[in-house]
Design a protein around this motif. Sequence first.
Motif, short mmCIF file in Angstrom:
data_model
loop_
_atom_site.label_atom_id
_atom_site.label_comp_id
_atom_site.label_asym_id
_atom_site.label_seq_id
_atom_site.Cartn_x
_atom_site.Cartn_y
_atom_site.Cartn_z
N MET A 1 20.07 26.46 65.48
CA MET A 1 19.18 26.69 64.33
C MET A 1 20.02 26.88 63.07
SD MET A 1 15.90 26.67 64.64
CE MET A 1 14.40 27.25 65.37
N GLY B 1 19.18 40.57 65.19
CA GLY B 1 18.45 41.59 64.45
C GLY B 1 18.63 42.99 65.02
N GLU B 2 18.92 43.08 66.31
CA GLU B 2 19.03 44.40 66.95
C GLU B 2 20.33 45.11 66.59
OE1 GLU B 2 18.39 41.45 68.32
OE2 GLU B 2 17.52 41.65 70.31
N ASP C 1 10.82 22.70 60.65
CA ASP C 1 9.92 23.05 59.54
C ASP C 1 8.66 22.18 59.55
OD1 ASP C 1 11.09 25.28 58.25
OD2 ASP C 1 12.67 23.98 57.49
N PHE D 1 14.95 28.11 71.42
CA PHE D 1 15.03 27.54 70.08
C PHE D 1 16.12 26.47 69.93
CE2 PHE D 1 12.71 31.48 69.19
CZ PHE D 1 11.64 30.94 68.50
N TYR E 1 10.70 38.71 70.32
CA TYR E 1 11.89 38.29 71.07
C TYR E 1 12.89 39.41 71.30
CZ TYR E 1 9.87 33.83 69.94
OH TYR E 1 8.99 32.79 69.83
N VAL E 2 12.53 40.64 70.95
CA VAL E 2 13.50 41.72 71.15
C VAL E 2 12.97 42.67 72.23
CG1 VAL E 2 14.33 41.55 68.76
CG2 VAL E 2 12.59 43.26 69.33
N ASP F 1 20.81 34.70 62.31
CA ASP F 1 20.01 34.22 63.45
C ASP F 1 20.90 34.19 64.68
OD1 ASP F 1 17.17 32.42 63.59
OD2 ASP F 1 18.56 32.15 65.27
N VAL F 2 20.25 34.30 65.84
CA VAL F 2 20.98 34.38 67.10
C VAL F 2 21.25 32.99 67.71
CG1 VAL F 2 19.03 34.57 68.70
CG2 VAL F 2 21.05 35.98 69.07
N THR F 3 20.61 31.95 67.17
CA THR F 3 20.73 30.61 67.76
C THR F 3 21.61 29.71 66.89
OG1 THR F 3 18.49 30.87 68.64
CG2 THR F 3 19.40 28.65 68.70
N TYR G 1 8.82 36.15 62.67
CA TYR G 1 8.68 35.82 64.09
C TYR G 1 9.84 36.39 64.92
CZ TYR G 1 5.67 32.26 61.91
OH TYR G 1 4.73 31.61 61.15
N LEU G 2 10.15 37.65 64.72
CA LEU G 2 11.30 38.25 65.41
C LEU G 2 10.91 39.20 66.53
CD1 LEU G 2 14.41 38.97 65.55
CD2 LEU G 2 13.89 40.79 63.91
N ALA H 1 16.35 36.37 61.52
CA ALA H 1 15.73 35.28 62.30
C ALA H 1 15.47 34.10 61.36
CB ALA H 1 14.45 35.74 63.00
N THR H 2 16.49 33.76 60.59
CA THR H 2 16.34 32.79 59.49
C THR H 2 16.11 31.37 59.98
OG1 THR H 2 17.28 32.29 57.31
CG2 THR H 2 18.81 32.20 59.17
N GLY H 3 16.53 31.05 61.22
CA GLY H 3 16.32 29.70 61.76
C GLY H 3 16.90 28.65 60.82
N PRO H 4 16.13 27.61 60.50
CA PRO H 4 16.66 26.56 59.61
C PRO H 4 16.63 26.94 58.13
CG PRO H 4 14.85 25.77 61.00
CD PRO H 4 14.84 27.25 61.08
C1 SAM Z 1 10.08 30.77 65.14
S1 SAM Z 1 11.75 30.75 64.57
C2 SAM Z 1 11.52 31.18 62.86
C3 SAM Z 1 12.57 30.66 61.94
C4 SAM Z 1 12.38 31.02 60.46
N1 SAM Z 1 12.29 32.44 60.27
C5 SAM Z 1 11.16 30.34 59.90
O1 SAM Z 1 10.13 30.98 59.77
O2 SAM Z 1 11.26 29.17 59.58
C6 SAM Z 1 12.34 32.28 65.25
C7 SAM Z 1 13.83 32.44 65.07
O3 SAM Z 1 14.17 33.74 65.56
C8 SAM Z 1 15.47 33.67 66.09
N2 SAM Z 1 15.68 34.88 66.90
C9 SAM Z 1 15.09 35.20 68.07
N3 SAM Z 1 15.54 36.39 68.51
C10 SAM Z 1 16.41 36.84 67.56
C11 SAM Z 1 17.20 38.01 67.44
N4 SAM Z 1 17.16 38.95 68.36
N5 SAM Z 1 17.98 38.15 66.34
C12 SAM Z 1 18.03 37.18 65.40
N6 SAM Z 1 17.31 36.04 65.47
C13 SAM Z 1 16.51 35.86 66.54
C14 SAM Z 1 15.47 32.37 66.84
O4 SAM Z 1 16.77 31.90 67.10
C15 SAM Z 1 14.69 31.48 65.87
O5 SAM Z 1 15.55 30.78 65.01
#
Ligand code: SAM
Length: 247
Positions: free
Chosen positions: A89, A113-114, A28, A20, A134-135, A84-86, A130-131, A62-65
Amino acid sequence: MRHDTPSTGARNSRFARRLFSGLPQRYDRLAEWLSLGQNSRWRRAMVDQIVPGKPRRVLDVATGPAGVALQLAARTDAQIVGIDVTEAMLREGRANVARAGADKRVQVVLGKGEQLPFADATFDALTFTYLLRYVEDPAATLRELARVVRPGGTIGNLEFLVPESRFWRFWWWGYTRLLLPLGGALTGGREWFAVGRFLGPNISAHYRRYPLSWTVQAWRDAGIDDVAVRSMSLGGGLVMWGSRTGG
Ligand SMILES: C[S@@+](CC[C@H](N)C(=O)[O-])C[C@H]1O[C@@H](n2cnc3c(N)ncnc32)[C@H](O)[C@@H]1O
Protein backbone atom coordinates in the motif's frame (compact mmCIF):
# COMPACT_ATOMS: atom_id res chain seq x y z
CA MET A 1 1.32 2.66 28.02
CA ARG A 2 0.14 -0.79 26.94
CA HIS A 3 1.68 -2.32 23.84
CA ASP A 4 0.08 -5.39 22.24
CA THR A 5 1.79 -8.71 22.67
CA PRO A 6 3.68 -10.23 19.73
CA SER A 7 1.13 -13.02 19.41
CA THR A 8 -2.06 -10.97 19.10
CA GLY A 9 -0.68 -7.75 17.62
CA ALA A 10 1.55 -9.53 15.12
CA ARG A 11 -1.34 -11.78 14.06
CA ASN A 12 -3.57 -8.78 13.36
CA SER A 13 -0.84 -6.94 11.44
CA ARG A 14 -0.12 -10.07 9.37
CA PHE A 15 -3.81 -10.44 8.60
CA ALA A 16 -4.09 -6.76 7.50
CA ARG A 17 -0.96 -7.06 5.35
CA ARG A 18 -2.30 -10.21 3.66
CA LEU A 19 -5.71 -8.66 3.06
CA PHE A 20 -4.40 -5.37 1.67
CA SER A 21 -1.28 -6.47 -0.22
CA GLY A 22 -3.21 -7.32 -3.40
CA LEU A 23 -5.30 -4.15 -3.50
CA PRO A 24 -3.13 -1.07 -3.92
CA GLN A 25 -3.07 -0.45 -7.68
CA ARG A 26 -6.73 0.33 -8.12
CA TYR A 27 -7.62 0.88 -4.48
CA ASP A 28 -8.97 4.44 -4.68
CA ARG A 29 -11.10 3.78 -7.76
CA LEU A 30 -12.56 0.51 -6.50
CA ALA A 31 -13.16 1.86 -2.98
CA GLU A 32 -15.17 4.63 -4.64
CA TRP A 33 -17.19 2.30 -6.87
CA LEU A 34 -17.87 -0.28 -4.19
CA SER A 35 -18.98 2.35 -1.68
CA LEU A 36 -21.36 3.66 -4.37
CA GLY A 37 -19.48 6.94 -4.50
CA GLN A 38 -19.66 7.56 -0.74
CA ASN A 39 -16.01 7.03 0.28
CA SER A 40 -14.87 10.42 -1.07
CA ARG A 41 -17.79 12.21 0.65
CA TRP A 42 -16.88 10.58 3.97
CA ARG A 43 -13.19 11.37 3.49
CA ARG A 44 -13.97 15.02 2.73
CA ALA A 45 -16.25 15.26 5.79
CA MET A 46 -13.42 13.98 8.01
CA VAL A 47 -10.83 16.34 6.52
CA ASP A 48 -13.34 19.23 6.93
CA GLN A 49 -12.85 18.82 10.69
CA ILE A 50 -9.05 19.12 10.43
CA VAL A 51 -8.74 22.12 8.07
CA PRO A 52 -10.02 24.94 10.36
CA GLY A 53 -7.33 24.20 12.99
CA LYS A 54 -4.61 25.22 10.46
CA PRO A 55 -2.29 22.40 11.60
CA ARG A 56 1.43 22.51 10.78
CA ARG A 57 2.05 18.77 11.23
CA VAL A 58 -0.56 16.07 10.62
CA LEU A 59 -0.30 12.29 11.01
CA ASP A 60 -2.54 10.08 8.84
CA VAL A 61 -2.69 6.55 10.27
CA ALA A 62 -3.59 3.57 8.01
CA THR A 63 -2.80 5.89 5.12
CA GLY A 64 -2.84 3.14 2.45
CA PRO A 65 -2.33 4.72 -1.00
CA ALA A 66 -2.23 8.16 0.67
CA GLY A 67 -5.59 9.48 -0.55
CA VAL A 68 -6.39 11.13 2.78
CA ALA A 69 -2.81 12.39 3.18
CA LEU A 70 -2.96 14.02 -0.27
CA GLN A 71 -6.28 15.66 0.50
CA LEU A 72 -4.82 17.01 3.75
CA ALA A 73 -1.88 18.40 1.77
CA ALA A 74 -4.21 20.03 -0.74
CA ARG A 75 -6.44 21.65 1.86
CA THR A 76 -3.91 22.73 4.53
CA ASP A 77 -0.33 24.09 4.61
CA ALA A 78 0.75 21.23 6.88
CA GLN A 79 3.55 18.73 6.54
CA ILE A 80 1.88 15.31 6.47
CA VAL A 81 3.19 11.94 7.59
CA GLY A 82 1.23 8.89 6.46
CA ILE A 83 1.86 5.59 8.25
CA ASP A 84 0.67 2.11 7.30
CA VAL A 85 1.49 -1.50 8.10
CA THR A 86 1.31 -2.77 4.48
CA GLU A 87 4.41 -2.14 2.36
CA ALA A 88 2.52 -2.71 -0.93
CA MET A 89 0.00 0.00 0.00
CA LEU A 90 2.83 2.39 0.88
CA ARG A 91 4.55 1.79 -2.47
CA GLU A 92 1.35 2.88 -4.18
CA GLY A 93 1.10 5.78 -1.71
CA ARG A 94 4.63 6.95 -2.59
CA ALA A 95 3.82 6.75 -6.31
CA ASN A 96 0.60 8.75 -5.79
CA VAL A 97 2.44 11.38 -3.76
CA ALA A 98 5.09 11.69 -6.48
CA ARG A 99 2.44 11.91 -9.21
CA ALA A 100 0.73 14.70 -7.27
CA GLY A 101 4.06 16.53 -6.92
CA ALA A 102 3.62 16.51 -3.14
CA ASP A 103 6.91 14.83 -2.13
CA LYS A 104 8.01 17.84 -0.13
CA ARG A 105 4.81 17.91 1.89
CA VAL A 106 3.86 14.24 2.31
CA GLN A 107 6.09 11.50 3.68
CA VAL A 108 4.86 7.91 4.01
CA VAL A 109 6.43 5.48 6.48
CA LEU A 110 5.98 1.85 7.49
CA GLY A 111 4.58 1.26 10.96
CA LYS A 112 1.51 0.36 12.92
CA GLY A 113 -1.12 2.41 14.68
CA GLU A 114 -0.71 0.40 17.89
CA GLN A 115 2.94 1.49 18.33
CA LEU A 116 3.67 4.80 16.68
CA PRO A 117 7.35 5.72 16.27
CA PHE A 118 6.81 9.33 17.39
CA ALA A 119 7.26 11.24 20.63
CA ASP A 120 4.29 12.50 22.66
CA ALA A 121 2.48 15.55 21.23
CA THR A 122 4.44 15.51 17.93
CA PHE A 123 1.44 16.39 15.74
CA ASP A 124 -1.11 19.23 15.63
CA ALA A 125 -3.75 16.90 14.19
CA LEU A 126 -4.27 13.22 13.36
CA THR A 127 -6.57 11.28 11.04
CA PHE A 128 -7.18 7.54 10.95
CA THR A 129 -9.31 5.68 8.46
CA TYR A 130 -10.71 2.14 8.62
CA LEU A 131 -8.21 1.16 11.32
CA LEU A 132 -9.88 -0.04 14.51
CA ARG A 133 -11.40 -3.19 12.98
CA TYR A 134 -7.85 -4.44 12.33
CA VAL A 135 -6.33 -3.99 15.77
CA GLU A 136 -6.47 -6.37 18.70
CA ASP A 137 -7.23 -3.72 21.32
CA PRO A 138 -9.07 -0.65 19.97
CA ALA A 139 -9.02 1.14 23.35
CA ALA A 140 -5.23 0.83 23.66
CA THR A 141 -4.80 1.90 20.03
CA LEU A 142 -6.91 5.01 20.64
CA ARG A 143 -4.69 5.90 23.60
CA GLU A 144 -1.64 5.47 21.40
CA LEU A 145 -3.12 7.68 18.64
CA ALA A 146 -4.05 10.40 21.16
CA ARG A 147 -0.58 10.27 22.72
CA VAL A 148 1.15 11.73 19.65
CA VAL A 149 -1.26 14.70 19.31
CA ARG A 150 -0.57 17.96 21.13
CA PRO A 151 -3.18 19.22 23.63
CA GLY A 152 -6.01 20.91 21.73
CA GLY A 153 -5.11 19.21 18.43
CA THR A 154 -7.92 17.66 16.38
CA ILE A 155 -8.33 13.91 15.83
CA GLY A 156 -10.58 12.74 12.99
CA ASN A 157 -11.72 9.28 12.00
CA LEU A 158 -13.60 7.62 9.16
CA GLU A 159 -15.11 4.15 9.49
CA PHE A 160 -17.96 2.04 8.23
CA LEU A 161 -21.05 1.75 10.40
CA VAL A 162 -24.06 -0.55 10.63
CA PRO A 163 -27.27 1.46 9.93
CA GLU A 164 -29.40 1.92 13.03
CA SER A 165 -32.76 1.83 11.26
CA ARG A 166 -34.07 -1.71 10.69
CA PHE A 167 -35.18 -0.82 7.21
CA TRP A 168 -31.78 0.46 6.06
CA ARG A 169 -29.97 -2.30 7.97
CA PHE A 170 -31.87 -4.85 5.89
CA TRP A 171 -30.70 -3.24 2.64
CA TRP A 172 -27.18 -2.70 4.03
CA TRP A 173 -27.04 -6.38 4.93
CA GLY A 174 -28.09 -7.40 1.40
CA TYR A 175 -25.57 -5.02 -0.12
CA THR A 176 -22.63 -6.07 2.02
CA ARG A 177 -23.34 -9.82 1.92
CA LEU A 178 -24.32 -10.19 -1.73
CA LEU A 179 -23.55 -7.22 -3.96
CA LEU A 180 -20.23 -6.25 -2.40
CA PRO A 181 -18.54 -9.65 -2.95
CA LEU A 182 -20.07 -9.90 -6.43
CA GLY A 183 -19.14 -6.31 -7.34
CA GLY A 184 -15.66 -6.87 -5.91
CA ALA A 185 -15.17 -9.98 -8.04
CA LEU A 186 -16.43 -8.31 -11.22
CA THR A 187 -14.43 -5.11 -10.85
CA GLY A 188 -11.29 -6.25 -9.02
CA GLY A 189 -11.00 -10.04 -9.37
CA ARG A 190 -10.03 -12.56 -6.68
CA GLU A 191 -8.51 -10.12 -4.16
CA TRP A 192 -11.48 -7.78 -4.20
CA PHE A 193 -13.91 -10.70 -3.98
CA ALA A 194 -12.10 -11.76 -0.79
CA VAL A 195 -12.35 -8.24 0.65
CA GLY A 196 -15.98 -7.91 -0.43
CA ARG A 197 -16.83 -11.17 1.32
CA PHE A 198 -14.86 -10.25 4.43
CA LEU A 199 -16.07 -6.69 4.99
CA GLY A 200 -19.78 -7.06 5.86
CA PRO A 201 -19.36 -9.77 8.54
CA ASN A 202 -16.26 -7.99 9.88
CA ILE A 203 -18.13 -4.68 10.29
CA SER A 204 -21.10 -6.42 11.97
CA ALA A 205 -18.82 -8.37 14.33
CA HIS A 206 -16.84 -5.24 15.23
CA TYR A 207 -19.96 -3.33 16.29
CA ARG A 208 -21.37 -6.29 18.19
CA ARG A 209 -18.20 -6.26 20.24
CA TYR A 210 -17.61 -2.52 20.27
CA PRO A 211 -20.92 -0.63 19.81
CA LEU A 212 -20.77 3.04 18.86
CA SER A 213 -21.52 4.12 22.46
CA TRP A 214 -18.50 2.04 23.58
CA THR A 215 -16.34 3.70 20.94
CA VAL A 216 -17.35 7.23 22.00
CA GLN A 217 -16.46 6.39 25.60
CA ALA A 218 -13.16 4.84 24.51
CA TRP A 219 -12.25 8.09 22.73
CA ARG A 220 -12.97 10.03 25.94
CA ASP A 221 -11.01 7.55 28.05
CA ALA A 222 -8.08 7.92 25.61
CA GLY A 223 -7.91 11.64 26.40
CA ILE A 224 -10.04 13.08 23.59
CA ASP A 225 -12.61 15.79 24.45
CA ASP A 226 -15.69 17.12 22.66
CA VAL A 227 -16.18 13.84 20.82
CA ALA A 228 -18.62 14.29 17.93
CA VAL A 229 -20.22 11.66 15.74
CA ARG A 230 -21.71 12.06 12.29
CA SER A 231 -23.47 9.12 10.73
CA MET A 232 -23.54 9.42 6.93
CA SER A 233 -25.13 7.73 3.92
CA LEU A 234 -28.18 6.27 5.70
CA GLY A 235 -25.98 5.04 8.54
CA GLY A 236 -23.38 3.13 6.50
CA GLY A 237 -20.55 5.61 7.11
CA LEU A 238 -19.21 7.16 10.29
CA VAL A 239 -17.11 10.28 10.75
CA MET A 240 -15.90 11.04 14.28
CA TRP A 241 -13.73 13.82 15.63
CA GLY A 242 -12.63 15.40 18.89
CA SER A 243 -9.79 17.37 20.40
CA ARG A 244 -6.89 16.18 22.48
CA THR A 245 -7.47 16.91 26.16
CA GLY A 246 -5.69 19.89 27.64
CA GLY A 247 -5.92 22.45 24.82
C1 SAM B 1 -9.22 0.21 3.87
S1 SAM B 1 -7.54 0.71 3.80
C2 SAM B 1 -7.71 2.47 3.94
C3 SAM B 1 -6.61 3.26 3.30
C4 SAM B 1 -6.76 4.78 3.40
N1 SAM B 1 -6.87 5.21 4.77
C5 SAM B 1 -7.93 5.27 2.60
O1 SAM B 1 -8.97 5.53 3.18
O2 SAM B 1 -7.78 5.38 1.40
C6 SAM B 1 -7.02 0.28 5.44
C7 SAM B 1 -5.52 0.43 5.62
O3 SAM B 1 -5.24 0.15 7.00
C8 SAM B 1 -3.96 -0.43 7.05
N2 SAM B 1 -3.81 -1.03 8.39
C9 SAM B 1 -4.45 -2.11 8.88
N3 SAM B 1 -4.06 -2.36 10.14
C10 SAM B 1 -3.15 -1.38 10.45
C11 SAM B 1 -2.39 -1.09 11.61
N4 SAM B 1 -2.49 -1.84 12.69
N5 SAM B 1 -1.57 -0.01 11.59
C12 SAM B 1 -1.46 0.75 10.48
N6 SAM B 1 -2.15 0.52 9.35
C13 SAM B 1 -2.99 -0.54 9.32
C14 SAM B 1 -3.95 -1.39 5.90
O4 SAM B 1 -2.65 -1.77 5.52
C15 SAM B 1 -4.67 -0.55 4.84
O5 SAM B 1 -3.76 0.15 4.03
